[in-house]
Motif scaffolding. Structure first.
Motif, PDB file in Angstrom:
ATOM      1  N   ARG A   1       0.827  -1.205   0.000  1.00 44.06           N
ATOM      2  CA  ARG A   1       0.000   0.000   0.000  1.00 44.06           C
ATOM      3  C   ARG A   1       0.860   1.253   0.000  1.00 44.06           C
ATOM      4  O   ARG A   1       2.004   1.242   0.439  1.00 44.06           O
ATOM      5  CB  ARG A   1      -0.919   0.018   1.206  1.00 44.06           C
ATOM      6  CG  ARG A   1      -0.185   0.085   2.521  1.00 44.06           C
ATOM      7  CD  ARG A   1      -1.149   0.130   3.674  1.00 44.06           C
ATOM      8  NE  ARG A   1      -0.479  -0.202   4.925  1.00 44.06           N
ATOM      9  CZ  ARG A   1      -0.954   0.115   6.091  1.00 44.06           C
ATOM     10  NH1 ARG A   1      -2.084   0.766   6.208  1.00 44.06           N
ATOM     11  NH2 ARG A   1      -0.294  -0.221   7.185  1.00 44.06           N
TER      12      ARG A   1
ATOM     13  N   GLN B   1       0.225   5.793   0.400  1.00 46.67           N
ATOM     14  CA  GLN B   1      -0.622   6.985   0.505  1.00 46.67           C
ATOM     15  C   GLN B   1      -0.399   7.805  -0.754  1.00 46.67           C
ATOM     16  O   GLN B   1       0.739   7.932  -1.233  1.00 46.67           O
ATOM     17  CB  GLN B   1      -0.229   7.816   1.731  1.00 46.67           C
ATOM     18  CG  GLN B   1      -0.640   7.219   3.051  1.00 46.67           C
ATOM     19  CD  GLN B   1      -2.137   7.271   3.275  1.00 46.67           C
ATOM     20  OE1 GLN B   1      -2.748   6.251   3.540  1.00 46.67           O
ATOM     21  NE2 GLN B   1      -2.750   8.418   3.169  1.00 46.67           N
TER      22      GLN B   1
ATOM     23  N   SER C   1      -2.527  10.974  -3.608  1.00 51.72           N
ATOM     24  CA  SER C   1      -3.667  11.824  -3.953  1.00 51.72           C
ATOM     25  C   SER C   1      -3.806  11.771  -5.469  1.00 51.72           C
ATOM     26  O   SER C   1      -2.961  11.190  -6.164  1.00 51.72           O
ATOM     27  CB  SER C   1      -3.415  13.265  -3.484  1.00 51.72           C
ATOM     28  OG  SER C   1      -2.366  13.840  -4.236  1.00 51.72           O
TER      29      SER C   1
ATOM     30  N   GLN D   1      -8.907   1.113  -2.879  1.00 52.16           N
ATOM     31  CA  GLN D   1      -8.745   2.476  -2.400  1.00 52.16           C
ATOM     32  C   GLN D   1      -9.519   2.639  -1.095  1.00 52.16           C
ATOM     33  O   GLN D   1     -10.695   2.267  -1.028  1.00 52.16           O
ATOM     34  CB  GLN D   1      -9.277   3.510  -3.400  1.00 52.16           C
ATOM     35  CG  GLN D   1      -8.500   3.588  -4.698  1.00 52.16           C
ATOM     36  CD  GLN D   1      -8.862   2.453  -5.648  1.00 52.16           C
ATOM     37  OE1 GLN D   1      -7.975   1.807  -6.192  1.00 52.16           O
ATOM     38  NE2 GLN D   1     -10.124   2.173  -5.856  1.00 52.16           N
TER      39      GLN D   1
ATOM     40  N   TYR E   1     -10.709   5.559   1.467  1.00 51.27           N
ATOM     41  CA  TYR E   1     -10.874   7.002   1.575  1.00 51.27           C
ATOM     42  C   TYR E   1     -11.339   7.387   2.976  1.00 51.27           C
ATOM     43  O   TYR E   1     -12.062   6.625   3.619  1.00 51.27           O
ATOM     44  CB  TYR E   1     -11.930   7.478   0.564  1.00 51.27           C
ATOM     45  CG  TYR E   1     -11.593   7.161  -0.875  1.00 51.27           C
ATOM     46  CD1 TYR E   1     -10.658   7.916  -1.571  1.00 51.27           C
ATOM     47  CD2 TYR E   1     -12.204   6.101  -1.542  1.00 51.27           C
ATOM     48  CE1 TYR E   1     -10.342   7.635  -2.899  1.00 51.27           C
ATOM     49  CE2 TYR E   1     -11.895   5.814  -2.872  1.00 51.27           C
ATOM     50  CZ  TYR E   1     -10.969   6.587  -3.536  1.00 51.27           C
ATOM     51  OH  TYR E   1     -10.667   6.309  -4.841  1.00 51.27           O
ATOM     52  N   GLU E   2     -10.931   8.584   3.409  1.00 51.63           N
ATOM     53  CA  GLU E   2     -11.451   9.132   4.660  1.00 51.63           C
ATOM     54  C   GLU E   2     -12.954   9.334   4.504  1.00 51.63           C
ATOM     55  O   GLU E   2     -13.441   9.574   3.386  1.00 51.63           O
ATOM     56  CB  GLU E   2     -10.784  10.480   4.966  1.00 51.63           C
ATOM     57  CG  GLU E   2      -9.304  10.383   5.272  1.00 51.63           C
ATOM     58  CD  GLU E   2      -9.014   9.610   6.556  1.00 51.63           C
ATOM     59  OE1 GLU E   2      -9.815   9.712   7.505  1.00 51.63           O
ATOM     60  OE2 GLU E   2      -7.998   8.905   6.597  1.00 51.63           O
TER      61      GLU E   2
ATOM     62  N   TYR F   1     -14.021  12.264   2.332  1.00 50.26           N
ATOM     63  CA  TYR F   1     -13.320  12.422   1.056  1.00 50.26           C
ATOM     64  C   TYR F   1     -14.244  12.893  -0.079  1.00 50.26           C
ATOM     65  O   TYR F   1     -13.877  13.753  -0.866  1.00 50.26           O
ATOM     66  CB  TYR F   1     -12.644  11.104   0.664  1.00 50.26           C
ATOM     67  CG  TYR F   1     -11.809  11.200  -0.597  1.00 50.26           C
ATOM     68  CD1 TYR F   1     -10.474  11.561  -0.532  1.00 50.26           C
ATOM     69  CD2 TYR F   1     -12.352  10.932  -1.852  1.00 50.26           C
ATOM     70  CE1 TYR F   1      -9.693  11.660  -1.674  1.00 50.26           C
ATOM     71  CE2 TYR F   1     -11.580  11.033  -2.997  1.00 50.26           C
ATOM     72  CZ  TYR F   1     -10.259  11.392  -2.902  1.00 50.26           C
ATOM     73  OH  TYR F   1      -9.500  11.501  -4.039  1.00 50.26           O
TER      74      TYR F   1
ATOM     75  N   THR G   1      -5.668  13.089   0.326  1.00 50.76           N
ATOM     76  CA  THR G   1      -4.956  11.811   0.257  1.00 50.76           C
ATOM     77  C   THR G   1      -5.878  10.636   0.562  1.00 50.76           C
ATOM     78  O   THR G   1      -6.901  10.774   1.233  1.00 50.76           O
ATOM     79  CB  THR G   1      -3.754  11.780   1.229  1.00 50.76           C
ATOM     80  OG1 THR G   1      -4.230  11.974   2.553  1.00 50.76           O
ATOM     81  CG2 THR G   1      -2.723  12.828   0.858  1.00 50.76           C
ATOM     82  N   PHE G   2      -5.492   9.498   0.037  1.00 52.27           N
ATOM     83  CA  PHE G   2      -6.173   8.229   0.289  1.00 52.27           C
ATOM     84  C   PHE G   2      -5.108   7.142   0.254  1.00 52.27           C
ATOM     85  O   PHE G   2      -3.972   7.369  -0.159  1.00 52.27           O
ATOM     86  CB  PHE G   2      -7.297   7.970  -0.730  1.00 52.27           C
ATOM     87  CG  PHE G   2      -6.838   7.949  -2.157  1.00 52.27           C
ATOM     88  CD1 PHE G   2      -6.468   6.770  -2.785  1.00 52.27           C
ATOM     89  CD2 PHE G   2      -6.787   9.126  -2.900  1.00 52.27           C
ATOM     90  CE1 PHE G   2      -6.052   6.744  -4.107  1.00 52.27           C
ATOM     91  CE2 PHE G   2      -6.362   9.118  -4.225  1.00 52.27           C
ATOM     92  CZ  PHE G   2      -5.992   7.924  -4.833  1.00 52.27           C
ATOM     93  N   GLU G   3      -5.506   5.959   0.696  1.00 48.89           N
ATOM     94  CA  GLU G   3      -4.592   4.830   0.710  1.00 48.89           C
ATOM     95  C   GLU G   3      -4.964   3.888  -0.426  1.00 48.89           C
ATOM     96  O   GLU G   3      -6.136   3.573  -0.604  1.00 48.89           O
ATOM     97  CB  GLU G   3      -4.730   4.113   2.055  1.00 48.89           C
ATOM     98  CG  GLU G   3      -3.774   2.986   2.268  1.00 48.89           C
ATOM     99  CD  GLU G   3      -3.900   2.445   3.677  1.00 48.89           C
ATOM    100  OE1 GLU G   3      -3.213   2.969   4.568  1.00 48.89           O
ATOM    101  OE2 GLU G   3      -4.711   1.519   3.883  1.00 48.89           O
TER     102      GLU G   3
END
Length: 158
Positions: free
Chosen positions: A17, A19, A21, A53, A55-56, A59, A68-70
């Motif tokens: 993984r 991090q 954007s 993906q 997401y917060e 997001y 940003t996302f993972e």
């Protein structure tokens, strides 16, 4: 383009993984580090690759290409007994998904999903991971490539 609606069971995944954007997209770097090592995963369920993906929760409330996302590059496995070095396990939670079949590399499909299909459907976006399944018909940068886009949804409350 209407999706099929599926209930997904929980999946065990192993991979890498990063991090990132949309403006600092490291997808190529992620997959370049994962692909040579994927043969070290001893208990794959299939050869399908999962691009996940996370997401917060906020997001999608306001579009920000710098948010940003993972992102994960993974394979589904039968268990977590043998995790190769420099890889991690991830449990993809089950639930309701809208599955869109993508042929080629039509990036406007995401605009359609989030700005047209979801607002006009009986569903809302759920706060679970999004993912793509890159199966045997997936071919990087090929107009004949095929993949599935899985969007987490839940029924809209009236």
């Amino acid at each position: 383009m209407e999706p099929r609606i599926e209930i997904l069971s929980e999946k065990k995944l192993i991979g890498k993984r990063l991090q990132m954007s949309l403006t600092n997209n490291k997808t190529h770097e992620l997959w370049r580090s994962f692909m040579p090592k994927r043969s070290e995963i001893l208990n794959p369920v299939s050869t399908d690759l999962f691009s996940v993906q996370i997401y917060e929760p906020s997001y999608f409330e306001a579009f920000n290409p710098n948010a940003t996302f993972e992102k994960w590059a993974t394979l589904e496995v039968s268990d977590f007994n043998n995790i190769p070095s420099k890889m991690e396990s991830f449990t993809l939670p089950g639930g309701l998904y809208a599955v869109f079949e993508l042929k080629g590399h039509d990036t406007v499909i995401f605009d359609y999903i989030f700005r047209t299909w979801i607002p006009n459907s009986e569903y809302v976006l759920d706060k679970r991971p999004h993912f793509e399944i890159l199966g045997e018909k997936y071919k990087l940068n090929d107009p004949d490539s095929e993949e599935e886009i899985w969007i987490p949804i839940k029924e809209r409350k009236s």
